[in-house]
Design a protein around this motif. Sequence first.
Motif, short mmCIF file in Angstrom:
data_model
loop_
_atom_site.label_atom_id
_atom_site.label_comp_id
_atom_site.label_asym_id
_atom_site.label_seq_id
_atom_site.Cartn_x
_atom_site.Cartn_y
_atom_site.Cartn_z
N ILE A 92 1.09 -1.11 -0.11
CA ILE A 92 -0.04 -0.38 -0.16
C ILE A 92 0.79 1.06 0.16
CG2 ILE A 92 -2.01 1.40 1.47
CD1 ILE A 92 -2.88 -1.27 -0.42
N ASN A 93 1.91 1.23 0.17
CA ASN A 93 3.50 1.62 0.52
C ASN A 93 3.91 2.92 -1.17
OD1 ASN A 93 4.29 -0.36 1.06
ND2 ASN A 93 5.90 1.37 1.52
N ARG A 94 2.56 2.28 -2.08
CA ARG A 94 3.89 1.94 -3.48
C ARG A 94 3.60 2.81 -3.76
NH1 ARG A 94 4.64 -2.40 -7.05
NH2 ARG A 94 3.07 -3.30 -5.66
N SER A 95 2.97 3.81 -3.28
CA SER A 95 2.76 5.53 -4.28
C SER A 95 2.21 6.19 -3.55
CB SER A 95 1.86 4.99 -5.51
OG SER A 95 1.16 5.09 -5.37
N ALA A 96 2.37 7.10 -3.57
CA ALA A 96 1.91 8.85 -2.65
C ALA A 96 -0.40 7.85 -2.81
CB ALA A 96 1.75 10.03 -2.47
N GLU A 97 -0.08 7.55 -4.07
CA GLU A 97 -1.89 7.88 -4.36
C GLU A 97 -2.34 6.79 -4.01
OE1 GLU A 97 0.40 10.56 -7.09
OE2 GLU A 97 0.60 8.36 -6.45
N LEU A 98 -2.15 5.32 -3.78
CA LEU A 98 -1.95 3.94 -3.45
C LEU A 98 -2.28 4.25 -1.69
CD1 LEU A 98 -3.02 1.45 -3.83
CD2 LEU A 98 -0.88 1.05 -3.81
N LEU A 99 -1.21 5.14 -1.32
CA LEU A 99 -1.55 4.92 0.37
C LEU A 99 -2.98 6.01 0.50
CD1 LEU A 99 0.37 5.18 2.83
CD2 LEU A 99 1.01 6.80 2.04
N GLN A 100 -3.27 6.36 -0.05
CA GLN A 100 -4.27 8.02 0.24
C GLN A 100 -5.18 6.72 0.29
OE1 GLN A 100 -4.10 10.61 1.50
NE2 GLN A 100 -2.39 10.65 1.51
N SER A 101 -5.37 6.53 -1.15
CA SER A 101 -6.55 4.95 -0.87
C SER A 101 -6.84 4.11 0.37
CB SER A 101 -6.49 4.21 -2.73
OG SER A 101 -7.62 3.51 -2.75
N GLY A 102 -5.50 3.45 0.28
CA GLY A 102 -4.84 2.75 1.48
C GLY A 102 -5.64 3.07 2.94
N THR A 130 5.34 -2.29 2.40
CA THR A 130 6.31 -3.11 2.87
C THR A 130 7.51 -2.81 2.66
OG1 THR A 130 4.49 -4.05 0.67
CG2 THR A 130 7.38 -4.83 0.69
N ALA A 131 8.13 -3.45 3.72
CA ALA A 131 9.45 -3.17 4.35
C ALA A 131 10.30 -2.90 3.13
CB ALA A 131 9.46 -3.87 5.80
N SER A 132 10.85 -3.21 2.68
CA SER A 132 11.75 -4.17 1.62
C SER A 132 11.64 -3.11 0.13
CB SER A 132 11.82 -5.43 1.26
OG SER A 132 11.97 -6.58 2.05
N SER A 133 12.56 -2.87 0.16
CA SER A 133 12.51 -1.65 -1.13
C SER A 133 13.88 -1.41 -1.37
CB SER A 133 12.16 0.12 -0.97
OG SER A 133 12.29 0.72 -1.63
N THR A 134 13.83 0.08 -3.07
CA THR A 134 15.12 -0.38 -3.19
C THR A 134 15.55 1.24 -3.51
OG1 THR A 134 14.51 -0.73 -5.58
CG2 THR A 134 15.14 -2.33 -4.43
N PRO A 135 16.80 1.72 -4.42
CA PRO A 135 16.52 3.08 -4.44
C PRO A 135 15.79 3.21 -5.85
CG PRO A 135 18.81 2.39 -3.86
CD PRO A 135 17.61 1.54 -3.60
N GLU A 136 15.72 1.79 -7.02
CA GLU A 136 14.98 2.31 -7.97
C GLU A 136 13.85 2.50 -7.89
OE1 GLU A 136 18.85 0.62 -8.93
OE2 GLU A 136 17.06 0.06 -7.53
N ALA A 153 12.29 5.81 -6.21
CA ALA A 153 12.32 7.15 -7.41
C ALA A 153 11.90 7.02 -8.02
CB ALA A 153 13.58 6.93 -7.81
N GLN A 154 10.73 5.81 -8.33
CA GLN A 154 9.18 5.53 -8.46
C GLN A 154 8.28 6.43 -8.39
OE1 GLN A 154 9.29 1.05 -10.69
NE2 GLN A 154 10.24 1.62 -12.47
N GLY A 155 8.23 6.97 -7.32
CA GLY A 155 7.05 7.05 -5.60
C GLY A 155 6.93 6.17 -4.96
N GLU A 156 7.58 5.57 -4.27
CA GLU A 156 7.32 4.25 -3.40
C GLU A 156 7.64 5.22 -1.96
OE1 GLU A 156 8.37 0.45 -2.08
OE2 GLU A 156 9.51 1.51 -1.78
N VAL A 157 6.78 5.33 -0.75
CA VAL A 157 6.59 5.85 -0.28
C VAL A 157 7.14 4.94 1.34
CG1 VAL A 157 5.62 6.98 2.20
CG2 VAL A 157 4.25 7.13 -0.43
N ARG A 158 8.31 5.57 1.27
CA ARG A 158 8.94 4.54 2.64
C ARG A 158 8.30 4.55 3.79
NH1 ARG A 158 15.18 4.80 5.10
NH2 ARG A 158 14.90 2.99 6.98
N CYS A 159 8.86 2.55 4.37
CA CYS A 159 7.28 1.89 4.99
C CYS A 159 7.00 2.92 6.39
CB CYS A 159 7.81 0.72 5.77
SG CYS A 159 7.46 -0.43 6.65
N ALA A 160 8.35 3.71 6.73
CA ALA A 160 8.02 4.37 7.97
C ALA A 160 7.03 5.45 8.24
CB ALA A 160 9.64 4.50 8.60
N THR A 161 7.31 6.30 6.86
CA THR A 161 7.46 7.02 6.36
C THR A 161 5.42 7.47 6.05
OG1 THR A 161 8.95 7.90 5.47
CG2 THR A 161 6.91 9.64 5.19
#
Length: 391
Positions: free
Chosen positions: A226-236, A249-255, A258-266
């Motif tokens: 649900i933290n994949r993007s700011a838009e999905l986070l709002q829907s979530g 999702t806690a696992s992530s990559t810089p790539e 850069a596509q707009g994922e919101v860090r899990c803790a954030t």
Amino acid sequence: MTLQILRNARVFAPEALGVTDLLIGGNKILAMAANLELNSNLAITELDCAGQIVCPGFVDTLTHVTGGGGEGGFATRTPEMQLSDAIRGGVTTVTGALGTDAVCRTHLELVAKVKALKEEGLSAYFYTGNYHFPVKTLTGSIQQDIMLIEECIGIGEIAIADHRGSQMSWAELARVAAEARVGGMCSLKAGIVSVHVGGSADGLKTLFDVAEHTNIPLSQFYPTHINRSAELLQSGIGFNKAGGTIDFTASSTPEIAAQGEVRCATALALALAQGAHSDRITFSTDGHASLPEFNADGDLVSIKVGSMDSLLQELHYAVHQEKLSFELVLKAITSNPARILKLHQKGRLRQGGDADLLILNPDTLALNAVMANGQWFMVNGQITRKGTFEA
């Protein structure tokens, strides 16, 4: 039976209990009290925790224990999980799932891996099905898998809003959810539907459509990423406020970031600031999944592997950078996921509960020790028990 007493622990159960002693016998917590006294002629070992934090072991609701991936060809199949991967991340309970590939990754090897992890000392469960519809199962029935296979607690990851999914209609998803729901009811299991949410604009629409057109509640679904993007986070956040549970999702990559994922803790901090219910938010590792980067045409650009250290990393970041309370963040990786999956002996430190616990440095939150089912797997920051074929 050797009894163990942990003394002078600063206990978070996950609620803060202050300085407390814990008595461990077998794989259970037998007692918890300040200044615990025990008169017995049985063998007793004592450990002075000296004010260190003792908390429940982490409950990871999405781990690709047999590996995942394959989106870039056979050479991009990710490696399976080893016991030490979980221990280094403080994970004492894992929930295995298949992902994109249900041809070369099968439920037979998934069940075998789950049973192997149990033999090695972890608590392990799995979801039947995978991304696709019609659903692949072991017995030919979602209900039968959940009811008759001890370790099966639901179905997933069913993929929506993703070019790798089967583009399910709400009616098809409703039938899957109904089967899982009845299977769970009849076996006293969660019967949950773990939902992989991709990056398309549809987002959570299919889940809301099921709730609108049927009697199946949003709580039947457990959407992740649900933290994949700011838009999905709002829907979530809206999904959470309407009665559903959301998973970051806690696992992530810089790539991916850069596509707009919101860090899990954030994402947790933002959700709470907007009034989301903290009891219906969880973190998962997506451990050993592929973390692919796709271009606008859906072609694979790069691929990395989900880390089981990520829950611990996000706990650190949430407390030290987002300034969230340790107790609140801890719920998202202990008691919340255990309750949602109906793992009643997990995710909490209480008398009669399973002896799954971590010892953390109170200042840095560094992981010092791990106990799973009453056995030590890490002591003084060093892994003391490894998997069968680990060096």
